[in-house]
Write an enzyme that holds these catalytic residues in place. Structure first.
Site, mmCIF file in Angstrom:
data_model
loop_
_atom_site.group_PDB
_atom_site.id
_atom_site.type_symbol
_atom_site.label_atom_id
_atom_site.label_comp_id
_atom_site.label_asym_id
_atom_site.label_seq_id
_atom_site.Cartn_x
_atom_site.Cartn_y
_atom_site.Cartn_z
ATOM 1 N N ASP A 164 0.831 -1.207 0.000
ATOM 2 C CA ASP A 164 0.000 0.000 0.000
ATOM 3 C C ASP A 164 0.867 1.258 0.000
ATOM 4 O O ASP A 164 0.507 2.261 -0.610
ATOM 5 C CB ASP A 164 -0.945 0.031 1.198
ATOM 6 N N LYS A 190 -4.891 -2.676 5.024
ATOM 7 C CA LYS A 190 -4.242 -2.225 6.267
ATOM 8 C C LYS A 190 -5.032 -2.685 7.487
ATOM 9 O O LYS A 190 -4.464 -3.100 8.491
ATOM 10 C CB LYS A 190 -4.107 -0.695 6.248
#
Ligand code: URA
Length: 425
Positions: A164, A190
């Protein structure tokens, strides 16, 4: 995978075809290890932006991103592992009182948070305005603190979700941030790396939100809820308004102060209500309550008991804060060198208090970032913000500006006039 193979995947997505989970998993892995260059990944992101992704494709992207680094794993025990994620807004300090409240309600809370960029504030920036507070922690320390204190609010470790980090930075500079599949994968990868049992999403809509309309916010919420549940985490979303700042403060330290007020049973109603609503949904999602009404009562009673305020201190101590210095700082009316107030030029009811304008002013006072490198000023911002629906008398304060110097205070005051509308009467 060779460059030619990835080229054919870019072409497939460009032409509107569906990518296989295996291909997605492999290209995420190759990207993280540096085998796919940014220019090709940028083309793939743009193809996804225009063509979208099916739910299985988003699931494959999300899990591949989650598994690109460390995933937290907690010992099995009775306290569920939960978190809340907000898509971000102005004055949104819910995480600060919520984490200790949830810990007191019998949850374990590994709240891995982010920094502010643009007009939306970041939880880590707010917490770093507390003397001594550390947001950088190892995986081992995060787990240890969650087990002992019940909650932690910290940043992502270097080893968590590296995919990410790279992809988000690339999206930021290629116009591919506002894509529902890419946002879903970015946020959920996440959150899923936290090893959660349940997740509550607070999806904001309005002029200062990522998603400006309720419809768009609802689409994003549906996408994240479907996927979170498919990945084995009990996921629910609430939609909340971000046309007006949450609470009466915007700016890092001022928001910490307001969060402490909320933990002490005062503070603004909208903040308190949203904190209680978030806690209540998690009680319901995890079966710790059997109806939303009971859950709201349970959360409100716990907040009023004062236990979450003590838990907040425990969390601060565990993360290196100096409580005496923190208490001293709380006692100051302002920690910024200059304050000035915007006053109502007529009596009437507040019709508008524009969160986007207020967010921009706070950012430009130095409270937010224009680029990732900006060093922020924790002490600037706004408090005493008047909210829509409130009656004000001529001369009443509509907001107080905290600034680093007279010039920036004067600039902010001029712009702030455009944030408010007051109806006659
Ligand atoms: N927040 C994230 O973490 N990722 C996005 O893509 C958007 C908001």
């Amino acid at each position: 995978m060779t460059g030619m193979n990835f080229l054919s995947l870019i072409e497939s997505k460009r032409d509107g075809q569906t990518l296989s989970p295996d291909d997605i998993q492999r290209f995420v892995c190759e990207y993280v290890t540096g085998k796919i260059p940014d220019y090709q990944m940028a083309a793939m992101l743009m193809a996804i932006y225009f063509r979208g992704m099916t739910t299985p494709e988003i699931a494959a992207l999300t899990t591949a991103m989650r598994d690109s680094g460390d995933v937290l794993s907690f010992p099995k025990e009775s306290r569920p592992v939960v978190d809340k994620h907000s898509t971000g807004g102005v004055g949104d300090k819910v995480s600060l009182p919520l984490a200790p409240l949830l810990a007191c309600l019998g949850f374990r809370v590994p709240m891995i948070s982010g920094r502010g960029l643009g007009i939306t504030g970041g939880t880590l920036d707010k917490l770093e305005s507390i003397p001594g507070f550390k947001t950088a922690m190892t995986v081992e320390k995060i787990i240890e603190q969650v087990q002992s204190v019940g909650c932690v609010i910290c940043g992502q470790t270097e080893r968590m979700v590296p995919a990410d980090k790279g992809l988000y930075a690339l999206r930021d500079v290629t116009g591919t941030v506002p894509s529902i599949p890419l946002i879903t994968a970015s946020i959920l990868s996440k959150k899923l790396a936290e090893g959660l049992d349940a997740l509550l999403l607070d999806v904001k809509f309005g002029c200062a939100a990522f998603m400006q309309t309720k419809e768009k916010a609802s689409q994003l919420a549906d996408s994240m809820v479907t996927l979170g549940n498919e990945c084995g985490v009990k996921t629910h979303a609430v939609l909340s308004d971000m046309n007006t700042p949450l609470g009466r403060t915007a700016g890092n330290w001022l928001e910490v102060k307001e969060s402490v007020e909320c933990l002490e049973g005062c503070g603004p109603d909208d903040l308190r209500d949203l904190v209680i609503e978030c806690a209540a949904h998690l009680l319901l999602q995890t079966g710790k309550s059997n109806s939303i009404e009971n859950a709201m009562t349970q959360a409100a009673t716990m907040l009023a008991s004062g236990a979450p305020r003590n838990k907040w201190d425990d969390m601060l101590l565990a993360q290196g804060a100096t409580l005496q210095a923190f208490q001293r700082k709380l006692a100051y009316d302002s920690t910024a060198p200059v304050t000035t107030e915007l006053r109502a030029t007529r009596s009437g009811s507040v019709q508008k208090c524009d969160a986007r304008i207020i967010g921009e002013i706070v950012r430009d006072l130095g409270g937010g970032r224009l680029t990732k490198e900006t060093i922020i000023n924790w002490d600037v911002g706004m408090d005493q913000i008047a909210k829509p629906g409130e009656q004000v008398q001529i001369g009443a304060t509509l907001a107080r500006i905290h600034a680093a110097d007279k010039q920036s205070a004067a600039n902010a005051l001029k712009r702030l006039e455009t944030a408010f509308e007051i109806s006659e009467g």
